[in-house]
Design an enzyme around this catalytic site. Structure first.
Site, PDB file in Angstrom:
ATOM      1  N   GLU A   3     -32.584   9.772   4.290  1.00 57.36           N
ATOM      2  CA  GLU A   3     -33.471  10.843   3.803  1.00 57.36           C
ATOM      3  C   GLU A   3     -34.933  10.451   4.009  1.00 57.36           C
ATOM      4  O   GLU A   3     -35.773  11.297   4.302  1.00 57.36           O
ATOM      5  CB  GLU A   3     -33.161  11.143   2.330  1.00 57.36           C
ATOM      6  CG  GLU A   3     -31.859  11.924   2.192  1.00 57.36           C
ATOM      7  CD  GLU A   3     -31.127  11.718   0.879  1.00 57.36           C
ATOM      8  OE1 GLU A   3     -31.732  11.231  -0.087  1.00 57.36           O
ATOM      9  OE2 GLU A   3     -29.924  12.040   0.840  1.00 57.36           O
ATOM     10  N   ASN A   7     -27.308   5.248  -6.085  1.00 56.81           N
ATOM     11  CA  ASN A   7     -28.608   5.783  -5.656  1.00 56.81           C
ATOM     12  C   ASN A   7     -28.780   7.155  -6.314  1.00 56.81           C
ATOM     13  O   ASN A   7     -28.177   8.131  -5.876  1.00 56.81           O
ATOM     14  CB  ASN A   7     -28.628   5.906  -4.123  1.00 56.81           C
ATOM     15  CG  ASN A   7     -29.893   6.578  -3.635  1.00 56.81           C
ATOM     16  OD1 ASN A   7     -30.872   6.717  -4.380  1.00 56.81           O
ATOM     17  ND2 ASN A   7     -29.886   7.001  -2.378  1.00 56.81           N
ATOM     18  N   TRP A   8     -29.596   7.185  -7.343  1.00 50.10           N
ATOM     19  CA  TRP A   8     -29.757   8.441  -8.102  1.00 50.10           C
ATOM     20  C   TRP A   8     -30.678   9.432  -7.391  1.00 50.10           C
ATOM     21  O   TRP A   8     -30.815  10.559  -7.831  1.00 50.10           O
ATOM     22  CB  TRP A   8     -30.302   8.125  -9.504  1.00 50.10           C
ATOM     23  CG  TRP A   8     -29.357   7.332 -10.363  1.00 50.10           C
ATOM     24  CD1 TRP A   8     -28.098   6.892 -10.027  1.00 50.10           C
ATOM     25  CD2 TRP A   8     -29.578   6.876 -11.714  1.00 50.10           C
ATOM     26  NE1 TRP A   8     -27.534   6.189 -11.080  1.00 50.10           N
ATOM     27  CE2 TRP A   8     -28.430   6.160 -12.126  1.00 50.10           C
ATOM     28  CE3 TRP A   8     -30.651   6.994 -12.607  1.00 50.10           C
ATOM     29  CZ2 TRP A   8     -28.312   5.585 -13.386  1.00 50.10           C
ATOM     30  CZ3 TRP A   8     -30.534   6.408 -13.866  1.00 50.10           C
ATOM     31  CH2 TRP A   8     -29.377   5.719 -14.255  1.00 50.10           C
ATOM     32  N   LYS A   9     -31.315   8.999  -6.336  1.00 49.57           N
ATOM     33  CA  LYS A   9     -32.250   9.861  -5.585  1.00 49.57           C
ATOM     34  C   LYS A   9     -33.271  10.480  -6.539  1.00 49.57           C
ATOM     35  O   LYS A   9     -33.637   9.854  -7.526  1.00 49.57           O
ATOM     36  CB  LYS A   9     -31.488  10.926  -4.796  1.00 49.57           C
ATOM     37  CG  LYS A   9     -30.328  10.349  -3.993  1.00 49.57           C
ATOM     38  CD  LYS A   9     -29.808  11.304  -2.966  1.00 49.57           C
ATOM     39  CE  LYS A   9     -28.557  10.715  -2.329  1.00 49.57           C
ATOM     40  NZ  LYS A   9     -28.168  11.373  -1.109  1.00 49.57           N
ATOM     41  N   GLU A  38     -24.426   4.101   6.408  1.00 49.95           N
ATOM     42  CA  GLU A  38     -24.342   5.443   5.847  1.00 49.95           C
ATOM     43  C   GLU A  38     -24.452   6.470   6.973  1.00 49.95           C
ATOM     44  O   GLU A  38     -25.559   6.865   7.365  1.00 49.95           O
ATOM     45  CB  GLU A  38     -25.488   5.674   4.865  1.00 49.95           C
ATOM     46  CG  GLU A  38     -25.519   4.701   3.708  1.00 49.95           C
ATOM     47  CD  GLU A  38     -26.184   5.321   2.483  1.00 49.95           C
ATOM     48  OE1 GLU A  38     -25.552   5.309   1.422  1.00 49.95           O
ATOM     49  OE2 GLU A  38     -27.323   5.819   2.598  1.00 49.95           O
ATOM     50  N   SER A  96     -20.622  10.137   0.687  1.00 46.07           N
ATOM     51  CA  SER A  96     -19.592  10.871  -0.055  1.00 46.07           C
ATOM     52  C   SER A  96     -18.473   9.970  -0.573  1.00 46.07           C
ATOM     53  O   SER A  96     -17.313  10.379  -0.660  1.00 46.07           O
ATOM     54  CB  SER A  96     -19.029  12.022   0.784  1.00 46.07           C
ATOM     55  OG  SER A  96     -20.060  12.944   1.109  1.00 46.07           O
ATOM     56  N   GLY A 143     -24.362   8.094  -3.806  1.00 45.61           N
ATOM     57  CA  GLY A 143     -25.308   9.067  -4.324  1.00 45.61           C
ATOM     58  C   GLY A 143     -24.666   9.934  -5.402  1.00 45.61           C
ATOM     59  O   GLY A 143     -24.623   9.573  -6.582  1.00 45.61           O
ATOM     60  N   GLY A 144     -24.136  11.069  -4.994  1.00 43.10           N
ATOM     61  CA  GLY A 144     -23.625  12.080  -5.935  1.00 43.10           C
ATOM     62  C   GLY A 144     -22.709  11.521  -7.018  1.00 43.10           C
ATOM     63  O   GLY A 144     -22.889  11.820  -8.208  1.00 43.10           O
ATOM     64  N   HIS A 194     -33.440   4.557   3.881  1.00 39.77           N
ATOM     65  CA  HIS A 194     -32.409   5.580   3.640  1.00 39.77           C
ATOM     66  C   HIS A 194     -32.622   6.724   4.631  1.00 39.77           C
ATOM     67  O   HIS A 194     -33.752   7.059   4.978  1.00 39.77           O
ATOM     68  CB  HIS A 194     -32.517   6.081   2.192  1.00 39.77           C
ATOM     69  CG  HIS A 194     -31.350   6.926   1.793  1.00 39.77           C
ATOM     70  ND1 HIS A 194     -31.245   8.250   2.150  1.00 39.77           N
ATOM     71  CD2 HIS A 194     -30.233   6.635   1.077  1.00 39.77           C
ATOM     72  CE1 HIS A 194     -30.103   8.733   1.666  1.00 39.77           C
ATOM     73  NE2 HIS A 194     -29.474   7.764   1.021  1.00 39.77           N
ATOM     74  N   GLY A 228     -23.886  13.253   1.199  1.00 38.43           N
ATOM     75  CA  GLY A 228     -24.034  14.465   0.401  1.00 38.43           C
ATOM     76  C   GLY A 228     -23.283  15.665   0.957  1.00 38.43           C
ATOM     77  O   GLY A 228     -23.490  16.799   0.525  1.00 38.43           O
TER      78      GLY A 228
HETATM   79  C1  PEP Z   1     -26.682   8.097  -0.483  1.00 44.03           C
HETATM   80  O1  PEP Z   1     -27.571   8.863  -0.736  1.00 44.03           O
HETATM   81  O2  PEP Z   1     -26.952   6.916  -0.236  1.00 44.03           O
HETATM   82  C2  PEP Z   1     -25.311   8.612  -0.459  1.00 44.03           C
HETATM   83  C3  PEP Z   1     -24.375   7.879   0.080  1.00 44.03           C
HETATM   84  O3  PEP Z   1     -25.110   9.849  -1.018  1.00 44.03           O
HETATM   85  P1  PEP Z   1     -23.676  10.540  -1.310  1.00 44.03           P
HETATM   86  O4  PEP Z   1     -22.813   9.504  -1.954  1.00 44.03           O
HETATM   87  O5  PEP Z   1     -24.008  11.689  -2.229  1.00 44.03           O
HETATM   88  O6  PEP Z   1     -23.138  10.985   0.004  1.00 44.03           O
END
Ligand code: PEP
Length: 256
Positions: A102, A10-12, A172, A218, A239-240, A100, A178
């Site tokens: 967010e 997930n590049w957001k 999640e 994470s 994500g990251g 999500h 994040g």
């Molecule tokens: C996400 O945004 O779905 C996520 C899991 O982010 P991260 O891996 O950065 O915690």
């Protein structure tokens, strides 16, 4: 039936089209034929990058899919700024992320909206990666399982078992996204097992046994193997760590 793991990046709201194309190309360059049958790889760039990323992947003939990060439930109309299921389908997307944290937290997306989006994706023949997860406050109150399972029930309300094959759940925990703070494999497994039991209650045991449940929060190359070794964790929504080709490739390899 063994569940094929999914690794989804997930590049957001990161990467311009130029940057998205470079990252997709770097990942594609590492593609190994042996991945084909063993892991489903999905990239989720911002909407504007969907087509350019898909073009790179199609040109290279690699089996890497593309997903939107969000979609509206209506097919068309006066919804400024939104994109619909037929639009992402036309591009060649296989899935959309839905709900999500967010979007729930920053854009006031409710369980009802999540349900409408899931139903719209099912109607359009696309898959849904449905995100659920509790806040730290809910976890500290000891209500994580109850909260997350209620989100799953709400997201899948009104769907038939025959419509469930294209659905995935991504667990999640909001406190792990994040933040660099990952759920322990045991914490994540406890919730993912409860999600599977909820899916069994809704759609029956065979559907639950086949549905993939991802962990997100994470996840990185250092902690992925222990999470992926858990019985009810069938991949990751990352994500990251998905923004760097090398670490994303290591995450894909952790699924093999
Ligand atoms: C996400 O945004 O779905 C996520 C899991 O982010 P991260 O891996 O950065 O915690």
């Amino acid at each position: 039936m063994a569940r094929i793991p999914m690794m989804a990046g997930n590049w957001k709201m990161n990467n311009t089209i130029a940057e998205a194309v470079v990252l997709a190309q770097e990942i594609s360059n590492h593609y190994e034929k042996e991945w084909r049958e063993c892991v489903e790889i999905v990239l989720c760039p911002p909407a504007i990058g969907l087509k350019p990323v898909l073009t790179v992947l199609e040109f290279d003939r690699v089996r890497i899919k593309v997903a939107a990060q969000n979609v509206h439930w209506e097919e068309k109309g006066a919804f400024t700024g939104e994109i619909s299921v037929p639009m992402i389908e036309e591009i060649g997307c296989s899935y959309s992320i839905v709900g999500h944290s967010e979007r729930r937290g920053l854009f006031n997306e409710t369980d009802e909206m999540v349900n409408k989006k899931v139903r719209s994706l099912v109607k359009g023949g696309l898959g849904a990666i449905v995100c659920v997860g509790e806040s730290l406050a809910v976890r500290d109150e000891g209500r994580a399982l109850e909260f997350v399972c209620a989100q799953v029930r709400a997201a899948f309300a009104g769907l038939e078992p025959t419509e469930a094959h294209s659905l995935l759940v991504a667990y999640e925990p909001v406190w792990a996204i994040g933040t660099g703070r990952t759920a322990t494999p045991e914490q994540a497994e406890e919730v993912c097992a409860a999600i599977r039991a909820t899916v069994a209650d809704l759609f029956g045991a065979p559907v639950a046994a086949a549905m993939r449940i991802l962990y997100g929060g994470s996840m990185n190359p250092g902690n992925a193997a222990a999470l992926l070794a858990m019985e009810d964790i069938d991949g990751g929504l990352v994500g990251g760590a998905s923004l760097d080709a090398k670490s994303f490739v290591q995450l894909v390899e952790a699924c093999l």
